[in-house]
Design a protein around this motif. Structure first.
Motif, PDB file in Angstrom:
ATOM      1  N   ILE A  45      25.779  69.357  30.795  1.00  0.00           N
ATOM      2  CA  ILE A  45      26.340  68.117  30.315  1.00  0.00           C
ATOM      3  C   ILE A  45      25.104  67.290  30.243  1.00  0.00           C
ATOM      4  O   ILE A  45      25.257  66.117  29.637  1.00  0.00           O
ATOM      5  N   SER A  46      24.493  66.852  31.553  1.00  0.00           N
ATOM      6  CA  SER A  46      23.588  66.263  31.993  1.00  0.00           C
ATOM      7  C   SER A  46      22.682  66.453  31.017  1.00  0.00           C
ATOM      8  O   SER A  46      21.940  65.150  30.460  1.00  0.00           O
ATOM      9  N   GLY A  47      22.254  66.918  30.958  1.00  0.00           N
ATOM     10  CA  GLY A  47      21.171  67.645  29.518  1.00  0.00           C
ATOM     11  C   GLY A  47      21.723  67.130  28.158  1.00  0.00           C
ATOM     12  O   GLY A  47      20.548  66.376  27.772  1.00  0.00           O
ATOM     13  N   ARG A  88      11.555  77.964  25.551  1.00  0.00           N
ATOM     14  CA  ARG A  88      10.574  77.806  25.786  1.00  0.00           C
ATOM     15  C   ARG A  88       9.427  76.157  25.264  1.00  0.00           C
ATOM     16  O   ARG A  88       8.415  76.178  25.610  1.00  0.00           O
ATOM     17  N   LEU A  89      10.821  76.389  24.173  1.00  0.00           N
ATOM     18  CA  LEU A  89       9.984  75.239  23.508  1.00  0.00           C
ATOM     19  C   LEU A  89       9.919  74.057  23.842  1.00  0.00           C
ATOM     20  O   LEU A  89       9.215  72.802  23.714  1.00  0.00           O
ATOM     21  N   PHE A 140      14.818  67.826  25.495  1.00  0.00           N
ATOM     22  CA  PHE A 140      15.743  67.008  26.369  1.00  0.00           C
ATOM     23  C   PHE A 140      17.409  68.684  25.576  1.00  0.00           C
ATOM     24  O   PHE A 140      17.390  69.049  26.440  1.00  0.00           O
ATOM     25  N   LEU A 141      16.796  68.688  24.608  1.00  0.00           N
ATOM     26  CA  LEU A 141      17.611  69.646  23.557  1.00  0.00           C
ATOM     27  C   LEU A 141      17.443  70.146  24.027  1.00  0.00           C
ATOM     28  O   LEU A 141      18.129  71.567  24.741  1.00  0.00           O
ATOM     29  N   THR A 142      15.903  71.129  23.596  1.00  0.00           N
ATOM     30  CA  THR A 142      16.354  72.544  23.277  1.00  0.00           C
ATOM     31  C   THR A 142      15.866  72.407  25.153  1.00  0.00           C
ATOM     32  O   THR A 142      16.830  73.790  25.443  1.00  0.00           O
ATOM     33  N   ILE A 173      18.722  74.337  14.651  1.00  0.00           N
ATOM     34  CA  ILE A 173      18.534  75.290  15.725  1.00  0.00           C
ATOM     35  C   ILE A 173      19.438  76.180  14.899  1.00  0.00           C
ATOM     36  O   ILE A 173      20.139  77.378  15.291  1.00  0.00           O
ATOM     37  N   ALA A 174      20.993  75.255  14.047  1.00  0.00           N
ATOM     38  CA  ALA A 174      21.891  76.078  13.921  1.00  0.00           C
ATOM     39  C   ALA A 174      21.108  77.476  12.982  1.00  0.00           C
ATOM     40  O   ALA A 174      21.529  78.421  13.243  1.00  0.00           O
TER      41      ALA A 174
END
Lengths: 99, 552
Positions: free
Chosen positions: B359-361, B139-140, B33-35, B411-412
């Protein structure tokens, strides 16, 4: 044969449900999709595309069915039976499918 | 069995299914979801990760840029079978040229595709740093990493199916779906987590269902191959029928074709005042040479409108859309496929809609995260002296901290690596991705040495600091300040930098909030107490977290 403790029984029932839901869901979804793709009127590629998109709804319904059922062993039998039935139907209606 | 008993059994079994379908692959779903959500800004992240590329000033007209690009192509793209000019737009404010070099035996016999960023001031190409970019990050979410694609697709498909199951069972067990949409009770122990979980799930529910189902549809050719092989001996026959977009081949007979500069006025005559996304010539200087031009603006969700011209005479050939799935009778399922996949990708979205997607994501990411936190909170509440915390509960608590907060750190670190790795390094792009996964692995292991709560606080603070430091770090390492971006109208760069600062502050705020709610864990007197007492106190404090919250 050794009798299982209630805790073991529960673990066995849950495992049986998981296997039935995933395996049975996958098999049933594929059978329904193949039957759909052979029977749906119009072009073959459109029918196959429709069958593809049905698979997830079918596996979803099977999973809900398996986990909503009161007895794990009975629902496992039922799913196996329906899968076998549909599998035969696929085999009869489209012999090339299993090759 | 009475009907009432039946429904309560049904609700109970669906609750069980919801709980476990959500938990088992929950951490992977959170990752996806995050990527995936960041993918809605992949171009913007690409831009940030290659700060060397200058944005194109608005003073250049389409004709100016065409001349500059054409000049470069004439000198560098010799005997190309395909040449393209990409014009700047709001998301990618660059002038880009692409071409395909003919297949050469010394290069595995494969045609080589080249992409160059041009500096309109000099007319020369810019060599930006090598980066995995926003593309790889996005792509992840379906191809994962360090494994063959087909295996990754099966794993992500399974996770998406569990997500679908969790969503549907979640709807089934949710009694008051509309009333709860507006219900939030802060400071009420795990009830607040439940409200938060419901808010993040119910409000954007149509998005969650769409994104999950269409995600499954995207990968169905890999996850359900038998559906297709049962009807087609060769899979490619099927793909050709559904996807093929037969473009005319080269004839082999050479004939001089027009140049971009000659063609552009013809395109502009057909489409007055329509900025172009890109224009390309296929098989230049061949008898079958033709031009394809694409509008910058999407119309509907189908893709960009195309104009096709003969490259010899400039006469229009045919007006086709990019995907060839015109609304035709008897193509319902095929059209549905393209509708779903287009909705999933959201390429058609303008800035406002793109933010709504984003935002939905994020809400979806939050839904998965709060769901797993709630799982742990509900079980932690039942822990007392007679029934201590199970190993499973402790594992989930630690994994939650390590994975949920840890991915934010990772990710940071990915962005950090983009700025810190030497610019001339070999395989730089793959090291960036390695940095992400090394950081994630460290974060997953970290809670082994700390209590879950402390790991949450410390990892969130680390993530917050890392994001906040990114813009000043860029200033030092790339000599680009926020002010430069402002003065050069580089809004994409500026927005990404400002977003980093915002995210950093939010994460640090969240960390401080968790720290305050669990204040007893951080009493300085803990340090001087004898050892056994520390152990006791730690366990008790952790188990009475919710009591502390409630007493406040």
């Amino acid at each position: 044969m050794r009798t299982r403790s209630p805790k073991e029984n529960q673990a066995f029932a849950i495992t049986l449900r998981v296997v039935t839901a995933l395996g049975g869901g996958y098999a049933l979804a594929n059978f329904v999709a193949v039957l759909w793709s052979h029977w749906y009127p119009g072009t073959q590629e459109n029918a196959v595309m429709g069958g593809f998109q049905l698979t997830f709804l079918v596996s979803l319904l099977v999973a809900i069915w398996v986990f909503a059922a009161a007895k794990a062993s009975r629902v496992c039998m039922q799913v196996t039976l329906v899968s076998a039935l549909l599998g035969c139907l696929v085999w009869v209606s489209s012999p090339g499918a299993f090759s | 069995m009475s009907a009432e008993l039946g429904t309560s059994h049904f609700r109970q079994s669906m609750t069980w299914l919801h709980t476990w379908a959500g938990l088992v692959l929950g951490w992977l779903l959170y990752f996806m979801f995050l990527t995936g959500t960041l993918g809605y800004f992949d171009d913007e992240i690409d831009r940030w990760m290659q700060p060397e590329v200058p944005g194109v000033k608005a003073s250049y007209s389409q004709a100016d840029l065409t001349k500059i690009a054409e000049q470069y192509l004439q000198n560098h793209a010799v005997a190309a079978s395909f040449v393209r000019i990409e014009y700047p737009d709001s998301r990618t404010p660059f002038l880009v040229v692409r071409w395909t070099e003919p297949a050469a035996p010394e290069k595995d016999g494969r045609a080589k595709r080249v992409k160059r960023y041009l500096n309109p001031e000099t007319g020369e190409a810019i060599e930006p740093r090598e980066t995995a970019g926003g593309r790889t990050l996005y792509r992840l979410h379906y191809a994962l990493h360090y494994m063959p694609r087909s295996i990754a697709y099966l794993i992500t498909s399974l996770a998406a199916f569990f997500m679908l199951l969790a969503l549907i069972t979640g709807i089934v067990i949710h009694r008051r779906i509309f009333a709860d949409m507006f219900l939030f009770r802060p400071g009420k122990k795990q009830r607040s987590w439940l409200d938060m979980h419901n808010l993040m799930s119910v409000l954007p529910l149509p998005f969650h269902l769409m994104i999950t189902y269409s995600g499954l549809v995207f990968l169905m050719f890999t996850s359900m191959p038998w559906v297709m092989t049962a009807s087609y001996e060769d899979e490619d026959d099927f793909f050709d029928l559904v996807f093929s977009q037969p473009l005319p081949e080269a004839s082999g007979v050479s004939e001089a074709s027009m140049s971009f500069s000659e063609i552009l006025p013809l395109v502009e005559a057909q489409w007055p005042n329509e900025p172009l996304s890109h224009i390309e010539i296929r098989h230049p200087d061949d008898k079958n040479a033709f031009v394809r031009a694409f509008k910058s603006d999407y119309e509907g969700i189908d893709g960009r409108e195309e104009l096709r011209l003969s490259a010899l005479t400039g006469e229009p050939l045919s007006l086709a859309v990019e995907h060839e799935h015109q609304q035709e009778q008897g193509k319902g399922a095929i059209n549905l496929y393209f509708l779903l996949t287009n909705l999933h990708e959201g390429l058609f979205a303008n800035t406002a809609l793109r933010w709504l997607y984003f935002i939905s994501g994020l809400l979806g990411t939050g839904m998965v995260a709060t769901g797993m936190i709630l799982w742990a909170k509900m079980r932690r509440q039942k822990v007392n002296k007679r029934s201590p915390a199970s190993k499973g509960l402790v594992l989930v608590e630690k994994l939650n901290a390590g994975a949920i907060a840890g991915l934010l750190v990772a990710i940071a670190v990915y962005f950090m690596a983009n700025r810190l790795l030497p610019v001339a390094m070999d395989n730089r792009a793959s090291f960036e991705v390695d940095a992400l996964f090394i950081a994630l692995a460290c974060c997953l292991v970290y809670p082994v040495f700390r209590s879950a709560t402390k790991a949450w606080v410390e990892l969130l603070i680390l993530a917050g600091v890392l994001y906040s430091v990114l813009p000043p770090l860029s200033w030092v390492l790339t000599e680009r300040t926020l002010l430069d971006s402002w003065l050069n109208n580089d809004w994409v760069m500026l927005s990404v930098d400002l977003s980093f600062i915002f995210v950093g502050l939010v994460l640090m705020g969240a960390a401080l909030k968790i720290r305050r709610l669990n204040a007893p864990l951080y009493k300085p007197s803990d340090k001087i107490l004898p050892k056994p007492v520390i152990a006791n106190k730690g366990v008790e404090a952790a188990s009475s977290l919710s009591v502390q919250e409630g007493a406040k």
